[in-house]
Design a protein around this motif. Structure first.
Motif, PDB file in Angstrom:
ATOM      1  N   UNK A 227     -33.532 -17.228  43.050  1.00 15.17           N
ATOM      2  CA  UNK A 227     -34.828 -16.590  42.844  1.00 15.17           C
ATOM      3  C   UNK A 227     -35.876 -17.491  42.229  1.00 15.17           C
ATOM      4  N   UNK A 228     -35.578 -18.776  42.104  1.00 12.90           N
ATOM      5  CA  UNK A 228     -36.507 -19.703  41.466  1.00 12.90           C
ATOM      6  C   UNK A 228     -37.825 -19.817  42.220  1.00 12.90           C
ATOM      7  N   UNK A 229     -37.816 -19.570  43.519  1.00 11.34           N
ATOM      8  CA  UNK A 229     -39.029 -19.743  44.329  1.00 11.34           C
ATOM      9  C   UNK A 229     -40.147 -18.820  43.881  1.00 11.34           C
ATOM     10  N   UNK A 230     -39.806 -17.751  43.180  1.00 15.55           N
ATOM     11  CA  UNK A 230     -40.833 -16.805  42.743  1.00 15.55           C
ATOM     12  C   UNK A 230     -41.495 -17.249  41.444  1.00 15.55           C
ATOM     13  N   UNK A 231     -40.866 -18.153  40.715  1.00 18.95           N
ATOM     14  CA  UNK A 231     -41.292 -18.414  39.344  1.00 18.95           C
ATOM     15  C   UNK A 231     -41.972 -19.762  39.163  1.00 18.95           C
TER      16      UNK A 231
ATOM     17  N   UNK B  11     -39.072 -32.893  46.645  1.00 14.82           N
ATOM     18  CA  UNK B  11     -37.819 -32.160  46.822  1.00 14.82           C
ATOM     19  C   UNK B  11     -37.952 -30.695  46.421  1.00 14.82           C
ATOM     20  N   UNK B  12     -38.842 -30.414  45.467  1.00 12.06           N
ATOM     21  CA  UNK B  12     -38.968 -29.052  44.962  1.00 12.06           C
ATOM     22  C   UNK B  12     -40.080 -28.260  45.650  1.00 12.06           C
ATOM     23  N   UNK B  13     -40.767 -28.878  46.587  1.00 11.19           N
ATOM     24  CA  UNK B  13     -41.825 -28.182  47.327  1.00 11.19           C
ATOM     25  C   UNK B  13     -41.235 -26.941  48.001  1.00 11.19           C
ATOM     26  N   UNK B  14     -41.789 -25.793  47.691  1.00 11.47           N
ATOM     27  CA  UNK B  14     -41.329 -24.538  48.276  1.00 11.47           C
ATOM     28  C   UNK B  14     -40.145 -23.910  47.567  1.00 11.47           C
ATOM     29  N   UNK B  15     -39.533 -24.661  46.628  1.00 14.03           N
ATOM     30  CA  UNK B  15     -38.377 -24.110  45.913  1.00 14.03           C
ATOM     31  C   UNK B  15     -38.767 -23.437  44.609  1.00 14.03           C
ATOM     32  N   UNK B  16     -40.011 -23.697  44.159  1.00 16.12           N
ATOM     33  CA  UNK B  16     -40.590 -22.998  43.010  1.00 16.12           C
ATOM     34  C   UNK B  16     -42.046 -22.697  43.348  1.00 16.12           C
ATOM     35  N   UNK B  17     -42.622 -21.695  42.667  1.00 20.39           N
ATOM     36  CA  UNK B  17     -44.020 -21.345  42.950  1.00 20.39           C
ATOM     37  C   UNK B  17     -44.958 -22.436  42.441  1.00 20.39           C
ATOM     38  N   UNK B  18     -44.686 -22.923  41.242  1.00 18.45           N
ATOM     39  CA  UNK B  18     -45.488 -24.008  40.668  1.00 18.45           C
ATOM     40  C   UNK B  18     -44.588 -24.788  39.721  1.00 18.45           C
ATOM     41  N   UNK B  19     -44.979 -26.033  39.464  1.00 26.95           N
ATOM     42  CA  UNK B  19     -44.069 -26.937  38.770  1.00 26.95           C
ATOM     43  C   UNK B  19     -44.813 -27.815  37.776  1.00 26.95           C
TER      44      UNK B  19
END
Length: 367
Positions: free
Chosen positions: A268-272, A294-302
């Motif tokens: 559920x990390x993609x939502x946060x 690598x994290x593009x699309x896997x979290x909402x913002x980083x």
């Protein structure tokens, strides 16, 4: 006689979300309006007869037109009685949205810094409250006590801070609450749910904000569902689904940072929205570009932070007859001659960035 209350506060509608991109910030503001519209649905689902909104519903006195429209229309047709006590961000004034908008009859807005009551005889309850009329506010409960009336419950809706006499935001003492004669005091202003507390015969609480807006507001957020009866108050926290701010610490010792971070991300990390803090010992600085890709699309913002340390054997290869060895040898000479810890730390970082550049054949920047 008992009454069920939905207690919410600190939505801060139309927050700027300055750390996000413009598109992400606009999306977050739309989602905030969805949270507002969820309130009557929550009240209906849980059978709440009263909704108490304890201030800072808005982040400022100048909401977007879409937000003002949602604010005016959300509670139309809602079966609950709604009470709103403006706080320091959305304080009441002649030009404020609360004065300019037309609200349905079931919405009651406190407009004065004087504590006053709205009686709901059909529910056997009086709802007391007051408004901030400026961004700062002196203590509003000083000297206050309800004129008790048999058969009526007394609840309060107010923005304020309990236990901090120096607060500029309606300081309230436990002694004032104990002397108030209130059954339940619903506060706003504190953005984290801190449990249900008691002062004398008065139970009080903050629900915290309904959704985090930064890394100082991490974790699960929601509202309080409160059952108030004579001599008995029961309150429980009800989580509200939404985007969460989370801080994730990842040890990248002896590991590829990209693989280590991807493995540590929960379901559920993609939502946060994440602040990922890299820890451990490495001989070269992590590559932020690779991590972000690598994290593009896997979290909402980083947000990335590098708290890794140089390996203890950073200088072990300084004597090698290679480009790497010559690079480290020159820096080790400077390190040994440095006259302060700060200078040595700078040289170590230069060595790590340089090693990363040699390995990746590209310029490396800080996270």
């Amino acid at each position: 006689m008992s009454v069920r209350i939905l207690h919410a506060a600190d939505l801060h509608l139309d927050s700027p979300f300055e750390a996000l991109t413009l598109a992400q910030a606009a999306q977050r503001r739309r989602e905030q309006r969805s949270l507002l519209r969820a309130l009557p649905e929550l009240a209906q689902a849980h059978g709440a007869q009263i909704i108490l909104l304890a201030g800072d519903l808005l982040d400022s006195a100048s909401p977007y037109p879409e937000t003002a429209k949602a604010l005016a229309e959300t509670f139309a047709g809602c079966a609950s009685e709604v009470f709103l006590a403006p706080g320091n961000h959305d304080y009441y004034s002649a030009g404020a949205p609360y004065a300019r908008l037309t609200f349905p009859e079931n919405v009651h807005i406190f407009r004065s810094p004087r504590i006053e009551a709205v009686a709901l005889p059909e529910l056997g309850v009086r709802v007391w409250g007051a408004a901030f009329t400026d961004s700062r506010c002196p203590g509003l409960l000083r000297g206050f006590s309800v004129p008790k009336q048999a058969g009526l419950l007394d609840v309060l809706c107010l923005h304020g801070e309990v236990g901090n006499p120096a607060s500029a935001y309606d300081p309230v003492s436990a002694a004032e609450l104990a002397a108030s004669g209130l059954d339940y005091a619903a506060f706003g202003h504190v953005h984290r749910f801190g449990g249900v507390q008691r002062a004398g015969g008065t139970v009080y609480a903050w629900p915290g904000c309904m959704e985090g807006r930064g890394f100082d507001e991490t974790g699960e957020k929601g509202v309080l569902l409160v059952d108030v009866a004579a001599g008995d108050v029961q309150a429980r926290f009800v989580p509200v689904p939404g985007r969460r701010y989370e801080i994730l610490r990842v040890d990248v010792t002896d590991a590829d940072p990209v693989q280590a971070v991807c493995a540590a991300l929960p379901e559920g990390a993609a939502r946060n929205i994440y602040r990922i803090v890299l820890t451990g010992e490495t001989d070269r600085a992590p590559n932020p570009a690779a991590l972000r890709a690598a994290l593009e699309g896997r979290v909402f913002a980083l947000q990335l932070r590098d708290e890794t340390r140089a390996r203890r054997d950073l200088w072990a290869r300084a004597g090698e007859s290679t480009l790497r060895g010559q690079f480290l040898a020159q820096l080790k000479q400077q390190y040994d001659a440095a006259d302060s810890d700060r200078a040595r730390e700078t040289i170590v970082m230069a060595a790590r960035w340089g090693l990363a550049a040699l390995d990746h054949d590209e310029e490396v920047v800080t996270l």
